[in-house]
Design an enzyme around this catalytic site. Structure first.
Site, mmCIF file in Angstrom:
data_model
loop_
_atom_site.group_PDB
_atom_site.id
_atom_site.type_symbol
_atom_site.label_atom_id
_atom_site.label_comp_id
_atom_site.label_asym_id
_atom_site.label_seq_id
_atom_site.Cartn_x
_atom_site.Cartn_y
_atom_site.Cartn_z
ATOM 1 N N TYR A 90 22.192 -5.393 -5.745
ATOM 2 C CA TYR A 90 21.334 -4.501 -4.958
ATOM 3 C C TYR A 90 19.857 -4.905 -5.072
ATOM 4 O O TYR A 90 18.966 -4.069 -5.069
ATOM 5 C CB TYR A 90 21.565 -3.023 -5.341
ATOM 6 C CG TYR A 90 23.028 -2.646 -5.251
ATOM 7 C CD1 TYR A 90 23.640 -2.513 -4.016
ATOM 8 C CD2 TYR A 90 23.814 -2.492 -6.400
ATOM 9 C CE1 TYR A 90 25.000 -2.220 -3.912
ATOM 10 C CE2 TYR A 90 25.168 -2.203 -6.304
ATOM 11 C CZ TYR A 90 25.752 -2.062 -5.059
ATOM 12 O OH TYR A 90 27.091 -1.779 -4.960
ATOM 13 N N CYS B 148 0.820 -1.202 0.000
ATOM 14 C CA CYS B 148 0.000 0.000 0.000
ATOM 15 C C CYS B 148 0.858 1.257 0.000
ATOM 16 O O CYS B 148 0.902 2.006 0.972
ATOM 17 C CB CYS B 148 -0.915 -0.037 1.225
ATOM 18 S SG CYS B 148 -2.024 1.334 1.306
#
Ligand SMILES: *Cc1c(COP(=O)(O)O)cnc(C)c1O
Length: 425
Positions: free
Chosen positions: A378, A349
């Site tokens: 990464y 969200c």
């Protein structure tokens, strides 16, 4: 160049169908390619002249022990930035005398651990850190090999958040102070001052800034030697970029590496020093993908949202750096299939939990698998458990074999980390 491509209509990692791994391990899942890791390491090592000069793989890019062991077998050392990384490198079989310890703020405990382990080199970032290291090593009757990281005051890198070589950044001692601090260090009882280090940023595709930084390192080396101080090592950092938008054409990689090696000969060739290198992304970036399944589709007037089961906690680069990752369907689209406009987003969200906007993809349905390309660096190392989501499992492929090199964690493990205080028990 990498070893992810379509065969018989299916995306393969080396000789294994990605869909097979997804079926066995579940999604989302990181998949790494041994052949790609090896190739990138070898191209780089050859270009910079290893073993005379040394490669310390920057393991924060991808620190899975299987990845470290793969590279260590080729002679790689490790560039580490925490006690945890030093421990992980040792656990993966990288000997202490091939480990460098970098990082802006090292604690006394971390420095003591590094000294006790007998690591190859500590890269000093501040004068106070130098004093601390000297005290710690002296108390142990040791002299720790070290270099001083200099901030050459040139900015470089693909994004403001990954530029480290400008004086506005927190990294390294300032260029003007470097000679004074170096001279002081040479007389400290607990350090053996061997040279200089620099690292000016990440995702560097143009060599001009690096060249400017290396010229400054050269000038400083000559100045220090002029003052009678020995400079035996130059650690030139990492930072070479890889092309995220065309990962299938890694031509740029080797070209860039060749140009980089030539530039170093041009700028530093006349100095008699051992050079150290700390590539991270260049080695691991194209060697990994993140595979995800489409959970929902949500049509809008101008686009359709594909909600996938990977989220920003699994691969944070798009949210953090506005990074671009190619998205390849795991099932090969027909050559002339029509493209549609999609936004690809995770289930968290936050609007930042979006991997791609207005991306042209072949018709995609619920249950389809997609691969985020160039996710080997990464990716997993920056993942978190935000939303109480489990860390993504990691798989290493080697030819026609694969192994789960980090299983999916369990909810019991994750939730079990919390403790209720007695007033709530
Ligand atoms: C992050 C880092 C690297 C590796 O950077 P890449 O862009 O992945 O090559 C090397 N050295 C230091 C000191 C770093 O902080």
């Amino acid at each position: 160049m990498h070893h992810f491509d379509y065969r018989h209509g299916q995306l393969h990692a080396e000789d294994i169908a990605v869909a097979k791994i997804a079926a066995e391990v579940g999604t989302p899942v990181y998949i790494y390619s041994t052949a790609t890791l090896k190739r990138h390491y070898q191209v780089f090592a050859r270009a910079i002249g290893a073993p005379k000069h040394r490669v310390f793989y920057a393991m924060k890019a991808n620190s899975n022990q299987a990845v470290l062991a793969t590279l260590a077998a080729l002679g790689a050392g490790a560039d580490t930035v925490s006690e945890g990384e030093i421990r992980r490198a040792l656990a993966a079989g990288i000997p202490a005398d091939r480990i460098v310890f970098s990082g802006v703020g090292k604690s006394a405990q971390e420095l003591a651990f590094a000294v006790d382990a007998g690591i190859y080199q500590v890269n000093i970032e501040t004068e106070s850190e130098l004093e601390l290291l000297s005290r710690i090593a002296q108390a142990r009757g040791k002299r720790q090999s070290a270099v001083i990281r200099v901030n050459p005051d040139v900015g470089a890198g693909g994004h403001a958040k990954i530029t480290t070589g400008s004086s506005a950044n927190k990294f390294g001692v300032s260029f003007d102070e470097a000679a004074r601090i170096y001279a002081r260090a040479a007389n400290m009882p607990g350090v053996k001052m061997l040279g200089l280090a620099t690292h000016i940023g990440s995702l560097i595709m143009e060599l001009d800034d690096l060249e400017a930084a290396f010229m400054r390192m050269r000038d400083l080396t000559l100045r220090l030697r002029g003052e009678g101080l020995a400079v035996e090592r130059l650690d030139l950092g990492g930072g070479l970029g890889i092309p995220y938008e065309i990962p299938e054409k890694f031509e740029h990689g080797p070209d860039l590496i060749e140009a980089y090696a030539a530039m170093i000969e041009r700028t530093l060739g006349s100095l008699d020093v051992e050079r150290g290198f700390e590539p991270g992304r260049l080695i691991a970036g194209n060697a990994g993908i993140l595979v995800t399944e489409v959970l929902q589709t949500n049509p809008r007037p101008h686009t359709t949202f594909l909600v996938v089961d990977a989220a920003m906690n699994d691969l944070i680069r798009p949210a953090m750096y506005e990074a671009y990752h190619e998205i390849w369907p795991v099932k090969q689209p027909a050559a002339k299939s029509e493209r549609k406009t999609y936004d690809v987003a995770g289930p968290i969200c936050e609007s930042g939990d979006t991997f791609a906007t207005a991306r042209q993809l072949p018709e995609t349905k619920i249950g389809d698998l997609l691969a985020f390309m160039t996710a080997g660096a990464y990716g997993a190392t920056m993942s978190s458990t935000y939303n109480t989501r489990l860390l993504v499992p990691e798989v290493l492929v080697n030819g026609s074999e694969f192994a789960v090199v980090r299983p999916r964690t369990s909810f019991d493990d994750l939730i079990g980390l919390d403790r209720l205080p007695k007033w709530l028990g």
